[in-house]
Structures are given as C-alpha cells and as structure tokens.
Scaffold this active site. Structure first.
Site, PDB file in Angstrom:
ATOM      1  N   ARG A   1       0.691  -1.071  -0.081  1.00  0.00           N
ATOM      2  CA  ARG A   1      -0.076  -0.068   0.013  1.00  0.00           C
ATOM      3  C   ARG A   1       0.887   1.154   0.064  1.00  0.00           C
ATOM      4  O   ARG A   1       1.473   1.665   1.047  1.00  0.00           O
ATOM      5  CB  ARG A   1      -0.936   0.239   1.151  1.00  0.00           C
ATOM      6  CG  ARG A   1      -1.713   1.434   1.543  1.00  0.00           C
ATOM      7  CD  ARG A   1      -2.494   1.231   2.530  1.00  0.00           C
ATOM      8  NE  ARG A   1      -2.329   0.918   3.756  1.00  0.00           N
ATOM      9  CZ  ARG A   1      -1.541   1.240   4.773  1.00  0.00           C
ATOM     10  NH1 ARG A   1      -1.088   2.591   4.636  1.00  0.00           N
ATOM     11  NH2 ARG A   1      -1.220   0.891   5.823  1.00  0.00           N
ATOM     12  N   HIS A  38      -3.729   4.210   4.875  1.00  0.00           N
ATOM     13  CA  HIS A  38      -4.575   3.240   4.933  1.00  0.00           C
ATOM     14  C   HIS A  38      -5.969   3.795   4.419  1.00  0.00           C
ATOM     15  O   HIS A  38      -6.830   3.154   3.650  1.00  0.00           O
ATOM     16  CB  HIS A  38      -4.948   2.857   6.403  1.00  0.00           C
ATOM     17  CG  HIS A  38      -5.870   1.888   6.813  1.00  0.00           C
ATOM     18  ND1 HIS A  38      -5.961   0.610   6.302  1.00  0.00           N
ATOM     19  CD2 HIS A  38      -7.099   2.211   7.216  1.00  0.00           C
ATOM     20  CE1 HIS A  38      -7.073  -0.010   6.614  1.00  0.00           C
ATOM     21  NE2 HIS A  38      -7.939   0.728   7.220  1.00  0.00           N
ATOM     22  N   TYR A  48       4.441   5.850  10.952  1.00  0.00           N
ATOM     23  CA  TYR A  48       4.560   4.560  11.477  1.00  0.00           C
ATOM     24  C   TYR A  48       5.330   3.875  10.419  1.00  0.00           C
ATOM     25  O   TYR A  48       5.852   2.822  10.570  1.00  0.00           O
ATOM     26  CB  TYR A  48       3.399   3.606  11.896  1.00  0.00           C
ATOM     27  CG  TYR A  48       2.421   3.599  10.547  1.00  0.00           C
ATOM     28  CD1 TYR A  48       2.504   2.871   9.655  1.00  0.00           C
ATOM     29  CD2 TYR A  48       1.321   4.532  10.656  1.00  0.00           C
ATOM     30  CE1 TYR A  48       1.634   2.886   8.506  1.00  0.00           C
ATOM     31  CE2 TYR A  48       0.225   4.514   9.740  1.00  0.00           C
ATOM     32  CZ  TYR A  48       0.496   3.780   8.710  1.00  0.00           C
ATOM     33  OH  TYR A  48      -0.523   3.833   7.768  1.00  0.00           O
TER      34      TYR A  48
END
Length: 370
Positions: A266, A270, A279
């Site tokens: 990805r 998200h 992160y």
C-alpha cells in the site's frame, strides 16, 4: 500449488518466496505452474491490462483529490495494488460474484462499475455504492473480514442451485487475524464450497506491519484448513491473472475453495484519515516504488516494442474521461430527504417502522420550529 513455509525475515527475502512471471525489472520469467494459464494472452491483452491499471490509478488519485476538497467523507487508496486487483478481476467470469472489502476500486472497474459508483458511498448518499446485481459485486464492506463469511454462504447457495458460479472474497493481511476469516475457511473447506479467497497482503494493517501478525507467509494458513493456496507477486499483473484463473478453475470444478496471497504494498495511507509517516519508514516506501506494478508491465511492453504514442494518448484520454465523469457524478449527486432512510426497509408496510418514521419526522420538525 502450495506456499513456502519459511519464516519471513525481511522484505527482500519475503519477495523471493513468491510465484511470478514478470521480474521486478519487467523480464519474463518462465513459470511452469502459471504459464499454462496465460497461453491466450496476446499483445492486445497485455495492452488492455496496461490501460486498466493506468485508468485505475487515475480513479484512485481522483478519489483522493475529491476527499481532500471536502467532497467525500473518506477514501481508501489502492495505489500500488493495481496489478493485484486488475489481474485477479480480469480473470472473473460474468456469472461470478464478488464480496469486497473497502479498497477494491480496481475490481469494481473490471466488473463494469460506472463513474458515480466509486464515490456514492464515500459521499454518504446511499448505503450501497452501486446495484450489486448489475455488476455482480456485493456492497463495499467496512467491517474487517465480514465479507468472507458472506462469500461462503453465497457459495453454499451456488451448490444448492447447481450452477458453475464462484463466490470470491477480497480482504487484506490484517483481516487474516480476524475470527470471521478463519471461520469462513472452516465452513468453505467443510462444505467444499466454490469460493476463492484473495488476500491482498499490502504489508500494513493500518499501522501494524504484517510481520507482527505472522512470522510465516499468510498463504501457509489455508492448507491447514484443507484449502490449496498459492503465493504470488502481487505487483505482477500476469502472475495475479494466472493465479486467479487457477483458483477459479479449481473452485468451479467442484474441488472446493482455493486461496491466493498476493504480496503487494500500500503506497498511500490506509485511508485519507491516516498519516502513514507516523509509522512507516520512507526508505521502505522508496524500496517499493522501485517495484511499481505499472512500471514493471511497461518495461515488459517496451521490450516487446508494444508501447507507442497512439496507445499512450488513448489511455490518457480514457483515464481523463473516467475521472471527469467520476467528479461530475460526485458533484451532481442530490442528497435524499432525511425521511427517505426508511424507504425500502420492508417490502410491506410495517407499524414499527411507521412509528419510527413519525418520531424522526417530529425530531426534524423541532429544528424547523426553532
């Protein structure tokens, strides 16, 4: 086909444990397991897959832009996952039925979604983004993993009907930790239901890396349920197409369910409510940029002498047309009256529903009086 069960050590090692037919540099790699499923893929089919992935990327960027401009409440980007979605989606037959999560814009595209279908739910206008019967695809599912159980139930229904349909469920790596996915595989295997499970392992379950969930490839879980599986390079559109053809043929022939793990990445957040910089290491992102699924296919097409200006112009025009119609459909949507939420809930009049409608009408009227 069966997965390698060597523990995942790092990304580089992980990517050596997948089936592929196109290397990261676009070189054609002989694959005795997958090649038989690609015998009919001619030059035009390759160009069509290239067009599909480019149009999908344009759809995705338009969705992000609409959300950033306040026209959509949310958008779940699929940048980087074009090969996994287009490859598997183009293998489906018209009669097959898909149970997606919330990121399958590419699968929607292969099923014939109209421009407004991509944004209707994210704008909050209707509960279902499209007519499921028209495109053979259930409404987008927000509850993680719930659609796998729906697919198995549909698959058991197919058995009772005696048709040659297949139910297909898409989900991410994070969903494999949910009970629903594991329960779905138990039922699918027990009843030999014609179901294909497609796990798009994009390496991040929101902010948690896949290595935190499993030290072994996710495809290795399926055989424990009695379900054959294959682990493919999810950035290789031809490998994804071939794997899906294998899985559909297995399920359609009465042999029961099959499982695909498409190892991809990805590239974006998200959802548009997420900030992956909090992160995710930029070096990791750059590593995956070099494995771009579109660039990989383009390298192969260049080597075959298939890419020219005419194709480029035609694809660009198609992508712009779809994006323009998608934006126009979004901005032109008319919000239904608040009381319309009660329409179509029951086929026949229902006293309880009428009482709720009256109470809600009184609540709305109070604002008008104020």
């Amino acid at each position: 086909m069966s997965p390698n069960t060597t523990p995942i050590v790092d990304t580089e090692h992980d990517l050596e444990m997948v089936e592929r037919v196109l290397g990261p540099d676009g070189t054609r790699v002989p694959n005795p397991d997958l090649d038989p499923f690609l015998s009919d893929i001619d030059d035009q089919a390759l160009l069509d897959l290239h067009r599909d992935m480019l149009v999908l990327r344009r759809i995705d960027s338009e969705g992000v832009a609409l959300q950033r401009q306040g026209q959509l409440g949310l958008w779940a980007p699929c940048n980087g996952q074009e090969a996994a979605q287009i490859g598997t989606g183009r293998a489906l037959a018209a009669q097959d039925f898909v149970f997606p999560s919330y990121r399958e814009h590419g699968v929607m595209y292969t099923r014939g979604a109209e421009p407004g279908d991509y944004v209707r739910m994210w704008r909050g206008e209707e509960g279902a983004a499209y007519d499921p019967a028209r495109i053979g695809m259930a409404p987008l599912q927000i509850i993680i993993g719930a659609q796998t159980l729906h697919a198995v139930g549909y698959g058991i229904g197919i058995q009772h009907d005696g048709t040659d349909e297949v139910a297909v469920s898409y989900f991410g790596d994070g969903a494999t930790s949910q009970g629903d996915v594991n329960e779905a595989m138990v039922f699918a295997a027990s009843f030999r239901a014609p179901v294909v499970f497609v796990c798009q392992n994009n390496h991040w379950a929101i902010s948690e890396p896949v290595g935190l969930q499993s030290q072994y490839p996710l495809a290795g879980r399926a055989p424990a349920f009695g379900i054959p599986s294959v682990r493919v390079d999810g950035n290789d559109v031809l490998a994804c197409l071939a794997a899906m053809r294998w899985a559909l043929g297995h399920a359609r022939s009465g042999k029961g369910p099959a499982y695909i793990e498409a190892v991809t990445y990805r590239m974006g957040p998200h959802t548009t409510a997420d900030d992956p910089k909090r992160y995710r290491d930029e070096a990791e992102l750059e590593q995956w940029r070099r494995r771009d699924p579109i660039a990989r296919l383009e390298a192969y097409l260049h080597a075959k002498g298939l890419l020219d200006q005419a194709h480029h112009d035609a694809v660009q025009a198609e992508a712009d047309r779809v994006a323009k119609e998608m934006r126009a459909a979004c901005l032109g949507m008319t919000t239904r009256p608040p009381l319309a939420v009660f329409d179509g809930v029951y086929a026949e009049p229902h006293s309880g529903l009428e009482r709720q409608r009256d109470q809600y009408a009184a609540y709305l009227a109070a604002f008008e009086e104020a």
